[in-house]
Design an enzyme around this catalytic site. Structure first.
Site, PDB file in Angstrom:
ATOM      1  N   ASP A  62      -3.647  26.735 -42.227  1.00  0.00           N
ATOM      2  CA  ASP A  62      -3.009  26.237 -41.022  1.00  0.00           C
ATOM      3  C   ASP A  62      -1.499  26.429 -41.217  1.00  0.00           C
ATOM      4  O   ASP A  62      -1.038  26.850 -42.262  1.00  0.00           O
ATOM      5  CB  ASP A  62      -3.391  24.764 -40.773  1.00  0.00           C
ATOM      6  CG  ASP A  62      -3.194  24.368 -39.322  1.00  0.00           C
ATOM      7  OD1 ASP A  62      -3.822  23.412 -38.866  1.00  0.00           O
ATOM      8  OD2 ASP A  62      -2.413  25.070 -38.628  1.00  0.00           O
TER       9      ASP A  62
HETATM   10  C1  GLC Z   1      -1.413  24.035 -35.544  1.00  0.00           C
HETATM   11  C2  GLC Z   1      -2.819  23.465 -35.558  1.00  0.00           C
HETATM   12  C3  GLC Z   1      -3.894  24.510 -35.583  1.00  0.00           C
HETATM   13  C4  GLC Z   1      -3.437  25.710 -34.780  1.00  0.00           C
HETATM   14  C5  GLC Z   1      -2.289  26.341 -35.539  1.00  0.00           C
HETATM   15  C6  GLC Z   1      -1.732  27.573 -34.816  1.00  0.00           C
HETATM   16  O1  GLC Z   1      -0.596  23.313 -36.419  1.00  0.00           O
HETATM   17  O2  GLC Z   1      -3.118  22.520 -36.573  1.00  0.00           O
HETATM   18  O3  GLC Z   1      -5.089  23.913 -35.051  1.00  0.00           O
HETATM   19  O4  GLC Z   1      -4.491  26.632 -34.636  1.00  0.00           O
HETATM   20  O5  GLC Z   1      -1.234  25.413 -35.787  1.00  0.00           O
HETATM   21  O6  GLC Z   1      -1.111  27.172 -33.631  1.00  0.00           O
END
Ligand code: GLC
Length: 750
Positions: A294
């Site tokens: 993430d």
């Molecule tokens: C965010 C979220 C994740 C998302 C990623 C890209 O922090 O936790 O669910 O897909 O970043 O935006």
């Protein structure tokens, strides 16, 4: 001379690529291994260490969404050099075609890019939030919703989405419950698989299918204290029984990627958890896709206190099983040096790069790198009437009728004057929700618009009355004034776009601001009142439940929300939604869910204080899992269990009769729960094992058949092994987890 050598090099590379890509007739066809893997291996062999590490690098856009190239010159140069292999947030068939061209035609090996976006519940045609879709209990509709999202995203330059989010959660303080399928691992697994199939279709290489991503692996749905980004401190049992099943279901559905969570498991951040990323995902489950972190979780390892610097964080991440670094640039900054210092083996990088290249092959990007950047598709397949109709359909099915005293609903279409009041009656952003992808507020049918579309002749008086969460009461008087002129008051209250989603945990789950004061003041007028509840999580609405005759849960209903709400309010659709998550009486009950344990001192209602209960409130929730009313009624009868004793490897079969005892057609979600009465470990008082959504005409009766296999009745024993034990099981069939209409028993025998 140099030019000639370059040409020779290019020719030999072309020959090798030609061999690798099987686009020439010398390819060795004797092997019957996966042809992609051979091609990937050949390509890896051509790549420099830097180029391989570039494939592990995912970065964001530079410019704004509407700029021609959403990436600046530096990033364009990094793509040419091969040190950026994947982009997030760059959208549009035109812009992405240009950016893809840079990668394919101006880099040394021409490896195509992945273009990712959070397409969580729609791309431009937004469907209801995933928690709302789960309330439809219509797996076909849920799959179709993801299919439409994939069609629209893939027509707009996107080939990878960060969905489905499959975190099971029983804590509505956590704002991200809106992204999941609620509290039950069995139902959550079915929804997770449906969404993967919707996104990836039956052939990932088709132009209208995209790579899905199961997230957030794992345990993110149980953040301590319900606080966002907090730690997860759950038992191995809870991991295996509650959090893993939906992830395993996505794997069985063929999901192409996984995303690590921000949280930790067993005090090890997911991004460096060999237990999660290698032992479970690779060794036990056999996952052959790739794992992306993430956002910047690699650098966050220093905050967690498990890495001293970015370099050691990068090393630990790739060794644990991370393949791609989202947003932190830790891999491109450190891995070359780490390989030189023998702190990371080039083999680990080859494995990670190969997994990513394999996904690009499977997407068809090496056959046609431009297949997701066709401006013609973007013009004809996005925000179509058909897509809008599908969004309206699943939105209707997602609405949950929580109360309907004296059948106040459906309202008559002959009403002359309606007062529509509340902060979200005309708030497209709230109706779209936080994960709105490329949804435009101009395209949203708000609640006002939905009512006007439905009742063009009716006078609809409107007033905001109150904001979401200010103390401003200045709008009350106007709201009361229009309410006095109306036959019916429709109040749209709840949460705004910012109250749920990521980074939106709330310590209170009451309706925010002074909205409740407005509700109470309007209630003193003594007029028929309907509350439309607009929220991304369960809310404690006890006063409304006690005093307002009709309550419709509309969640965050998406682009066609206003039309769907009007369809239900005025009887063009009989509500069929059921709650996929418990609504607590009090935030103090959390975590509260239907599949609780009996304990040694269950509260048997006798009033004894020496029981597992609270001094100040009952244990029961405001609304239980599986709850939802209809404009008609259903009668359950005639439970027939084929055999009361069943061999442990046999199948338990049974049937019931269901009758629509009302005056209009309706759909009922029949729920089947079991309880393992005596086992080697404690078992929940009930667990959902099957459900069936059935449409019945007035007076119609259907016989519905079910079967349960040994696998359905397994338990995790003390040694954390899945086993099925002989013994007696209670069978409970009903309209919600606490509205059991038929009961029976069967026994598994050795
Ligand atoms: C965010 C979220 C994740 C998302 C990623 C890209 O922090 O936790 O669910 O897909 O970043 O935006």
């Amino acid at each position: 001379m140099i030019k000639k050598n370059k040409l020779l090099i290019r020719l030999s590379i072309t020959a090798v690529i030609c061999y690798a890509f099987n686009s020439c007739d010398t390819a060795d066809k004797s092997h019957n291994s996966d042809p992609y893997e051979k091609k990937v291996d050949s390509l890896i062999a051509l790549m420099t260490l830097e180029e391989k590490i570039g494939q592990l690098n995912l970065v964001g856009r530079d410019g704004n969404r509407n700029s021609a190239t959403q990436i600046g010159p530096e990033k364009a140069e990094a793509i040419r050099k091969g040190s950026v292999g994947n982009l997030i947030g760059v959208v549009g068939a035109g812009p992405n075609r240009e950016v893809q061209r840079i990668a394919v035609e101006e880099s040394r090996l021409g490896i195509p890019l992945l273009f990712a976006r959070d397409v969580i519940h729609g791309y431009k045609t937004l469907t209801p939030i995933p928690l709302a879709e789960a309330a439809s209990w219509d797996l076909e509709a849920i799959e179709k919703s993801a299919r439409i999202a994939a069609i629209e995203a893939s027509a707009s330059g996107i080939n990878w989405t960060y969905a489905p989010m499959v975190d099971v959660s029983r804590d509505p303080r956590w704002g991200r419950v809106m992204e999941g399928a609620g509290e039950d691992p069995y139902y959550g697994s079915l929804v997770a698989a449906a969404r993967v199939k919707g996104f990836q279709g039956d052939d990932l290489s088709k132009e209208n299918t995209i790579l899905a991503c199961a997230k957030h692996f794992a345990g993110y749905g149980s953040p301590m204290a319900g606080r966002e980004y907090s730690i997860t401190d759950v038992s191995m049992r809870e991991l295996y029984e509650v959090h893993f099943p939906p992830f395993e279901a996505t794997l069985n559905a063929g999901v192409g990627t996984y995303m690590t969570s921000f949280t930790e498991v067993n005090a090890v951040p997911a991004t460096v958890s060999r237990f999660l990323l290698t032992d479970i995902l690779r060794t036990q489950w056999g996952f052959d896709g790739f794992v992306v972190t993430d956002w910047s979780t690699i650098t966050q390892l220093m905050e967690h206190g498990v890495a001293a610097d970015s370099s050691s964080a990068a090393a630990a991440s790739i060794k644990a099983g991370v393949d791609m670094d989202m947003g932190s640039k830790s891999f491109v900054k450190n891995l070359v040096q780490l390989v030189k210092e023998n702190k990371v083996s080039e083999k680990d990088i080859d494995i990670a790069a190969a997994r990513i290249l394999l996904a690009k092959y499977r997407l068809g990007l090496f056959d046609d790198p431009y297949q997701y950047t066709n401006p013609e598709r973007e013009k004809t397949e996005v925000l179509t009437l058909e897509n809008r109709e599908a969004a309206r359909d699943i939105a209707r099915k997602s609405l949950v009728l929580l109360k309907n005293k004296d059948q106040l609903l459906p309202l008559s279409k002959k009403l002359k004057t309606i007062a529509l009041i509340g902060p979200m009656i005309d708030d497209p952003k709230a109706t779209m929700g936080r994960w709105k992808a490329e949804g435009n507020k101009e395209d949203v049918i708000t609640i006002i618009q939905g009512l006007k579309n439905k009742l063009p002749e009716t006078k609809i008086l409107t007033a905001k009355g109150a904001d979401y969460d200010t103390e401003d009461r200045s709008g009350f008087s106007q709201a009361i004034a229009i309410a006095k002129q109306a036959e019916v008051i429709i109040l749209a209250v709840g949460e705004s776009q910012k109250h749920s989603g990521e980074a939106s945990s709330r310590a209170s789950i009451d309706i925010p601001g002074v909205q409740m004061e407005l509700v109470k003041e309007l209630h003193t007028l003594g007029k028929p009142m309907v509350v439309i509840l607009h929220n991304g999580r369960p809310l404690t609405i006890n006063w409304i439940n006690d005093n307002v005759p009709a309550i419709l849960e509309v969640w965050i209903p998406g682009t066609e929300g206003g039309n769907a709400i009007a369809d239900v309010l005025f009887g063009d659709y009989n509500p069929s939604g059921k709650l996929p998550i418990t609504f607590p009486l009090s935030v103090g009950q959390i975590p509260i869910f239907y599949s609780y344990k009996n304990t040694g001192r269950p509260d048997d209602g006798s009033g004894s204080r020496w029981a597992s209960k609270y001094y100040d409130i009952p244990n029961k929730p405001l609304y239980p899992f599986g709850y939802g009313l209809s404009y008609t009624t259903f009668e359950y009868s005639d439970l027939q269990i084929e055999k009361s004793k069943v061999g442990i490897n046999d199948i338990v079969t049974f049937s019931i009769k269901i009758t629509n005892t009302g005056r209009i057609k309706g759909e009922e979600v029949i729920q089947v729960y079991t309880r393992d009465l005596i086992a080697s470990v404690t078992r929940p008082v009930k667990e959902l094992k099957r459900f069936r959504k059935v449409l019945l005409k007035p007076g119609e009766t259907k016989v519905i058949h079910f079967s349960l296999t040994t696998k359905d009745l397994k338990l995790l024993n003390e040694e954390l092994q899945w086993v099925t034990e002989p013994g007696a099981f209670q069978l409970m069939i009903g309209s919600s987890s606490s509205d059991i209409r038929l009961e029976g028993m069967f026994e598994l025998i050795e």
